[in-house]
Scaffold this active site. Structure first.
Site, PDB file in Angstrom:
ATOM      1  N   TYR A   1       0.828  -1.194   0.000  1.00 23.68           N
ATOM      2  CA  TYR A   1       0.000   0.000   0.000  1.00 23.68           C
ATOM      3  C   TYR A   1       0.876   1.264   0.000  1.00 23.68           C
ATOM      4  O   TYR A   1       0.596   2.231  -0.702  1.00 23.68           O
ATOM      5  CB  TYR A   1      -0.953   0.025   1.199  1.00 23.68           C
ATOM      6  CG  TYR A   1      -1.695   1.333   1.305  1.00 23.68           C
ATOM      7  CD1 TYR A   1      -2.695   1.660   0.399  1.00 23.68           C
ATOM      8  CD2 TYR A   1      -1.355   2.283   2.274  1.00 23.68           C
ATOM      9  CE1 TYR A   1      -3.355   2.876   0.464  1.00 23.68           C
ATOM     10  CE2 TYR A   1      -1.996   3.509   2.337  1.00 23.68           C
ATOM     11  CZ  TYR A   1      -2.998   3.794   1.427  1.00 23.68           C
ATOM     12  OH  TYR A   1      -3.629   5.008   1.489  1.00 23.68           O
TER      13      TYR A   1
ATOM     14  N   GLN B   1      -4.742  18.497   5.302  1.00 25.97           N
ATOM     15  CA  GLN B   1      -4.991  18.069   3.935  1.00 25.97           C
ATOM     16  C   GLN B   1      -6.369  17.415   3.879  1.00 25.97           C
ATOM     17  O   GLN B   1      -6.656  16.475   4.615  1.00 25.97           O
ATOM     18  CB  GLN B   1      -3.909  17.084   3.489  1.00 25.97           C
ATOM     19  CG  GLN B   1      -4.113  16.487   2.116  1.00 25.97           C
ATOM     20  CD  GLN B   1      -4.871  15.179   2.166  1.00 25.97           C
ATOM     21  OE1 GLN B   1      -4.740  14.399   3.107  1.00 25.97           O
ATOM     22  NE2 GLN B   1      -5.678  14.918   1.156  1.00 25.97           N
TER      23      GLN B   1
ATOM     24  N   LYS C   1      -3.072  20.989  -3.729  1.00 20.46           N
ATOM     25  CA  LYS C   1      -2.079  19.932  -3.939  1.00 20.46           C
ATOM     26  C   LYS C   1      -2.526  19.055  -5.107  1.00 20.46           C
ATOM     27  O   LYS C   1      -3.620  18.506  -5.086  1.00 20.46           O
ATOM     28  CB  LYS C   1      -1.934  19.080  -2.675  1.00 20.46           C
ATOM     29  CG  LYS C   1      -0.926  17.944  -2.797  1.00 20.46           C
ATOM     30  CD  LYS C   1      -0.831  17.189  -1.480  1.00 20.46           C
ATOM     31  CE  LYS C   1       0.185  16.065  -1.555  1.00 20.46           C
ATOM     32  NZ  LYS C   1      -0.268  14.959  -2.439  1.00 20.46           N
TER      33      LYS C   1
ATOM     34  N   HIS D   1       0.636  12.754  -6.885  1.00 15.84           N
ATOM     35  CA  HIS D   1       0.192  11.844  -5.814  1.00 15.84           C
ATOM     36  C   HIS D   1       1.118  10.631  -5.712  1.00 15.84           C
ATOM     37  O   HIS D   1       0.688   9.513  -5.469  1.00 15.84           O
ATOM     38  CB  HIS D   1      -1.251  11.383  -6.068  1.00 15.84           C
ATOM     39  CG  HIS D   1      -2.068  11.256  -4.815  1.00 15.84           C
ATOM     40  ND1 HIS D   1      -2.859  12.273  -4.337  1.00 15.84           N
ATOM     41  CD2 HIS D   1      -2.220  10.240  -3.939  1.00 15.84           C
ATOM     42  CE1 HIS D   1      -3.471  11.876  -3.236  1.00 15.84           C
ATOM     43  NE2 HIS D   1      -3.087  10.654  -2.963  1.00 15.84           N
TER      44      HIS D   1
ATOM     45  N   ARG E   1       0.369   7.589  -7.826  1.00 12.86           N
ATOM     46  CA  ARG E   1      -0.703   6.701  -7.389  1.00 12.86           C
ATOM     47  C   ARG E   1      -2.050   6.994  -8.048  1.00 12.86           C
ATOM     48  O   ARG E   1      -3.038   6.329  -7.755  1.00 12.86           O
ATOM     49  CB  ARG E   1      -0.844   6.795  -5.864  1.00 12.86           C
ATOM     50  CG  ARG E   1       0.387   6.292  -5.130  1.00 12.86           C
ATOM     51  CD  ARG E   1       0.466   6.803  -3.703  1.00 12.86           C
ATOM     52  NE  ARG E   1      -0.478   6.197  -2.799  1.00 12.86           N
ATOM     53  CZ  ARG E   1      -0.345   5.009  -2.228  1.00 12.86           C
ATOM     54  NH1 ARG E   1       0.727   4.271  -2.517  1.00 12.86           N
ATOM     55  NH2 ARG E   1      -1.236   4.543  -1.388  1.00 12.86           N
TER      56      ARG E   1
ATOM     57  N   ARG F   1       6.893   8.945   0.966  1.00  9.76           N
ATOM     58  CA  ARG F   1       7.455   7.636   1.299  1.00  9.76           C
ATOM     59  C   ARG F   1       8.770   7.785   2.059  1.00  9.76           C
ATOM     60  O   ARG F   1       9.138   6.890   2.827  1.00  9.76           O
ATOM     61  CB  ARG F   1       7.671   6.822   0.022  1.00  9.76           C
ATOM     62  CG  ARG F   1       6.375   6.418  -0.691  1.00  9.76           C
ATOM     63  CD  ARG F   1       6.700   5.614  -1.942  1.00  9.76           C
ATOM     64  NE  ARG F   1       5.522   5.185  -2.675  1.00  9.76           N
ATOM     65  CZ  ARG F   1       4.959   5.858  -3.691  1.00  9.76           C
ATOM     66  NH1 ARG F   1       5.503   7.026  -4.069  1.00  9.76           N
ATOM     67  NH2 ARG F   1       3.904   5.390  -4.313  1.00  9.76           N
TER      68      ARG F   1
END
Length: 382
Positions: A27, A130, A254, A278, A281, A333
């Site tokens: 994920y 966000q 964003k 993103h 993604r 990440r």
């Protein structure tokens, strides 16, 4: 593998993979379709070379920046991401505390696993909220009022996720919240018992920003289903303009990637934009934020704070983005893998590693402040 063995992004990723069940690692690690954009995000930096200056007297380096009215001690921030307590029981608590320690910005997501109010108690430093634009307009209004009451300084509306990306890794394991795994997914959980023990011995998993509007006890909510069923694909510039006016403060979009959209963001009163796909993604095959950065900075950089995220793994990547005109650079990440690997100590080690790299690289570039980083110091390969 121990935390002290981690010196870079790849080490943190490897340690997280050792600890996490496969569906959760995938994920974080996965992206849309063939994951071309995911790979391109980092590869884009490799097409750009730094040209350093020497003999500039760099004993003292100031790497602070100001974005959306908030001063950051270093030019990177922890981008808001979903489901963090799924990766480690500390979740956003670890990120908030680590960001406060290093004087940088972080954020809580609509899909965050601690409340806005709790995050604000942990850190009174730079923070964004966000959020996604839901079909339930009452939920949208509630989120904005709640953020204002909690003392959040800046709103960050994600605009590239009106429907879910095709994340095939999640489909293969049946990843959903609460867990509703297929046999393949369950087997991968079974071989990582330490994560399961950690999960079961801490407080129940929650989505505090959504719990008054989303009931998950009756069935699993896949992430793709959340995007497809709850978010409003009819969201328009008029809707966003109304939110900007209602908020009355620092407001960031964003997911901006075109010059036209960047100009429109300025026109409706936004104070910041984040160039982002993103993390690869959503729309696979889309351009990297770094590749788009120069033309958008040229178009609106004197009127709005331009930031970017995606694929950032090194201090040199940050310097290249700053040299093109980005005000700050978001990490995703880069801090999620160390969070998953070791909780707050992991996030702190990642931020310390990045801070050290940026300081060292600025000295090697002959720069004592961020504003000395310019395109004069860059060359692009044909």
């Amino acid at each position: 593998m121990r935390l002290t063995d981690c010196y870079n992004f790849h080490d943190f990723r490897r340690m997280a993979k050792q600890r996490l069940p496969g569906p959760i690692f995938d994920y974080i690690d996965g992206a849309a379709d063939d994951e071309v954009t995911y790979r391109r995000n980092t590869a884009a930096f490799e097409n750009c070379d730094l040209v350093p200056d020497v003999l500039r007297g760099v004993a003292d380096v100031d790497m602070s920046v100001t974005v959306m009215g908030q001063k950051l001690a270093m030019p990177v921030y922890c981008s808001p991401t979903a489901l963090q307590r799924l990766f480690h029981h500390q979740g956003e608590r670890a990120v908030a505390a680590a960001a406060a320690k290093y004087g940088t910005m972080f954020g809580v997501s609509s899909l965050g696993t601690i409340s806005l109010e709790e995050a604000r108690q942990i850190s009174d430093g730079p923070q964004v909220y966000q959020f996604y634009f839901h079909k339930d307009r009452g939920l949208n209004r509630e989120m904005m009022v709640r953020a204002k009451t909690a003392g959040v300084q800046a709103m960050m509306l994600t605009v590239d996720s009106i429907t879910g990306g095709n994340r095939e890794r999640d489909k293969r394991t049946g990843f959903a919240i609460p867990f509703k795994l297929n046999l393949t997914g369950m087997m991968q959980f079974a071989i990582k018992p330490s994560w399961a023990i950690d999960w079961m011995t801490h407080e129940a998993f929650r989505l505090p920003q959504l719990e008054n509007h989303v009931k998950m006890d009756g069935g699993a909510l896949s992430i793709s289903r959340y995007f497809t069923e709850m978010l409003d694909p009819s969201m328009s510039w008029n809707d966003v303009a109304e939110m900007v006016q209602a908020w009355g403060g620092q407001f960031c979009l964003k997911g901006i990637m075109s010059v036209e959209d960047a100009k429109r963001a300025v026109e409706i009163g936004c104070t910041g934009i984040v160039l982002s796909n993103h993390g690869g993604r959503q729309l696979d095959g889309s351009r990297s934020a770094f590749d788009q950065l120069a033309e958008i900075v040229d178009a609106v950089g004197d009127r709005i704070d331009v930031m970017m995220d995606g694929g950032v793994q090194r201090g040199t990547h940050v310097l290249k983005a700053l040299s093109l005109g980005a005000k700050a650079v978001g990490l995703g990440r880069y801090y999620l893998f160390p969070l998953a690997a070791a909780g707050q100590p992991g996030v702190e080690r990642a931020l310390e590693t990045m801070r050290t790299e940026i300081e060292r690289d600025m000295k090697l570039m002959g720069c004592t402040s961020v504003d000395q980083l310019t395109r004069r110091n860059l060359r692009f390969r044909s």
